[in-house]
Motif scaffolding. Structure first.
Motif, PDB file in Angstrom:
ATOM      1  N   THR A 296      87.420  45.557  58.103  1.00 54.43           N
ATOM      2  CA  THR A 296      88.564  46.127  58.834  1.00 54.43           C
ATOM      3  C   THR A 296      89.018  47.444  58.202  1.00 54.43           C
ATOM      4  O   THR A 296      89.378  48.382  58.916  1.00 54.43           O
ATOM      5  CB  THR A 296      89.728  45.112  58.907  1.00 54.43           C
ATOM      6  N   ASP A 297      89.012  47.521  56.846  1.00 51.48           N
ATOM      7  CA  ASP A 297      89.341  48.800  56.175  1.00 51.48           C
ATOM      8  C   ASP A 297      88.453  49.908  56.745  1.00 51.48           C
ATOM      9  O   ASP A 297      88.920  50.989  57.100  1.00 51.48           O
ATOM     10  CB  ASP A 297      89.059  48.729  54.657  1.00 51.48           C
TER      11      ASP A 297
ATOM     12  N   GLU B 261      89.624  53.051  59.199  1.00 54.05           N
ATOM     13  CA  GLU B 261      89.487  54.440  58.743  1.00 54.05           C
ATOM     14  C   GLU B 261      88.624  55.256  59.714  1.00 54.05           C
ATOM     15  O   GLU B 261      88.973  56.395  60.057  1.00 54.05           O
ATOM     16  CB  GLU B 261      88.893  54.507  57.337  1.00 54.05           C
ATOM     17  N   LYS B 262      87.529  54.672  60.152  1.00 57.46           N
ATOM     18  CA  LYS B 262      86.648  55.366  61.099  1.00 57.46           C
ATOM     19  C   LYS B 262      87.414  55.724  62.375  1.00 57.46           C
ATOM     20  O   LYS B 262      87.311  56.829  62.897  1.00 57.46           O
ATOM     21  CB  LYS B 262      85.462  54.446  61.426  1.00 57.46           C
ATOM     22  N   MET B 263      88.198  54.768  62.859  1.00 54.01           N
ATOM     23  CA  MET B 263      88.984  54.960  64.075  1.00 54.01           C
ATOM     24  C   MET B 263      90.004  56.090  63.899  1.00 54.01           C
ATOM     25  O   MET B 263      90.125  56.983  64.737  1.00 54.01           O
ATOM     26  CB  MET B 263      89.702  53.644  64.391  1.00 54.01           C
ATOM     27  N   LEU B 264      90.721  56.070  62.763  1.00 51.98           N
ATOM     28  CA  LEU B 264      91.746  57.094  62.504  1.00 51.98           C
ATOM     29  C   LEU B 264      91.117  58.485  62.400  1.00 51.98           C
ATOM     30  O   LEU B 264      91.547  59.431  63.059  1.00 51.98           O
ATOM     31  CB  LEU B 264      92.510  56.773  61.211  1.00 51.98           C
TER      32      LEU B 264
ATOM     33  N   GLU C  17      90.090  56.896  51.929  1.00 55.11           N
ATOM     34  CA  GLU C  17      89.718  56.001  50.829  1.00 55.11           C
ATOM     35  C   GLU C  17      88.290  55.479  50.982  1.00 55.11           C
ATOM     36  O   GLU C  17      87.492  55.532  50.050  1.00 55.11           O
ATOM     37  CB  GLU C  17      90.679  54.804  50.749  1.00 55.11           C
ATOM     38  N   GLU C  18      87.957  54.995  52.170  1.00 58.09           N
ATOM     39  CA  GLU C  18      86.631  54.382  52.334  1.00 58.09           C
ATOM     40  C   GLU C  18      85.519  55.428  52.404  1.00 58.09           C
ATOM     41  O   GLU C  18      84.390  55.163  52.016  1.00 58.09           O
ATOM     42  CB  GLU C  18      86.608  53.451  53.556  1.00 58.09           C
TER      43      GLU C  18
END
Length: 277
Positions: free
Chosen positions: A46-47, A51-54, A70-71
């Motif tokens: 989910t992290d 992040e990919k979505m944002l 972060e990721e």
């Protein structure tokens, strides 16, 4: 002149809310948990998904802007802060909380131009609290104006900090010894909610008088940093010097006097900066 970054901030609030919905939904499902730098430094699918979505949403809207996530950094991208408009993102601040379904989990988005914080959005999604701060415009939670506490006597203060994800015995010893020194001043108490961003927002609300930590990262601090200062608080390095977003350490307090008093007690943990290879 119209505020050039207000539209970006409004967009950050919108996508933080969308990310919060994804996180709340994921809390109901079985989780796939992976380990990063230590057995206590966790990451989930989910992290990475959030992040990919944002980042892809923001890139589509603002293709010329820069990003630190972060990721993405965990996956090998460089963590470099330039003068260009930069979005600094922590998709889930409080991943360990998320894994255990402990109810403090935040989406943190900071926006920095010329290396200075312009706005921050921290969405504590289980509590449904949207914290925002915009340079020169104040800090708010769900539309209510925030103001730091007025307590300048450290013996009457409530502090927030974290034990962190390092399990290196010497680091753990220093963290516990710092807590012991502060505790014995004496102070009213020390609390931890498991997310740097929410800890800092609690200082902005006046619920805690100061927060300090070493070993966190720019994405933990960039969203909430400006929320603290816009609520009337101060950011400082743990040495007592000026705050540096890439230094991986912070004191966020209601006043300079309280921050300096905390800095006086703290033993420094040597850390590699976020912008060093």
């Amino acid at each position: 002149m119209a505020d050039p970054w207000q539209e970006c901030m409004d967009y950050a609030v919108t996508i933080a809310r969308q990310a919060g919905e994804v996180i709340r939904e994921a809390l109901k499902q079985k989780m796939n948990v992976m380990i990063k730098s230590s057995p206590a430094d966790l990451v989930t699918a989910t992290d990475q998904k959030v992040e990919k979505m944002l980042i892809s949403s923001i890139k589509k809207k603002y293709p010329s802007h820069s990003f630190i996530g972060e990721e993405s950094v965990a996956a090998g991208e460089k963590c470099v802060l330039t003068d260009s408009p930069t979005w600094i993102i922590d998709p889930i601040d409080g991943t360990t909380n998320f894994v255990h379904r402990f109810p403090f989990v935040a989406v943190s988005i900071g926006f920095v131009v010329d290396k200075k914080m312009e706005f921050g959005v921290v969405y504590s999604c289980v509590e449904d609290k949207m914290y925002t701060g915009r340079k020169g415009k104040g800090a708010f939670c769900n539309g209510q104006k925030l103001q730091v506490s007025k307590e300048d006597d450290i013996t009457k203060s409530l502090l927030v900090t974290e034990l962190g994800s390092s399990r290196i015995p010497e680091t753990v010893r220093v963290i516990l010894s710092n807590m012991e020194k502060l505790f014995a001043i004496p102070i009213h108490g020390i609390r931890s909610v498991g997310t740097a961003a929410v800890n800092m927002c609690l200082v902005a609300t006046g619920g805690a008088d100061a927060y300090y930590e070493m070993g966190i990262h720019c994405w933990d601090m960039a969203g909430a940093g400006i929320i603290v200062t816009e609520a009337g608080g101060i950011l400082m390095d743990v040495t007592g010097g000026p705050f540096d977003l890439m230094s991986r350490r912070i004191i966020a307090a209601n006043s300079r006097a309280l921050a300096e008093r905390i800095a006086k007690e703290i033993q420094i943990i040597p850390l590699q900066r976020d912008d060093e290879d």
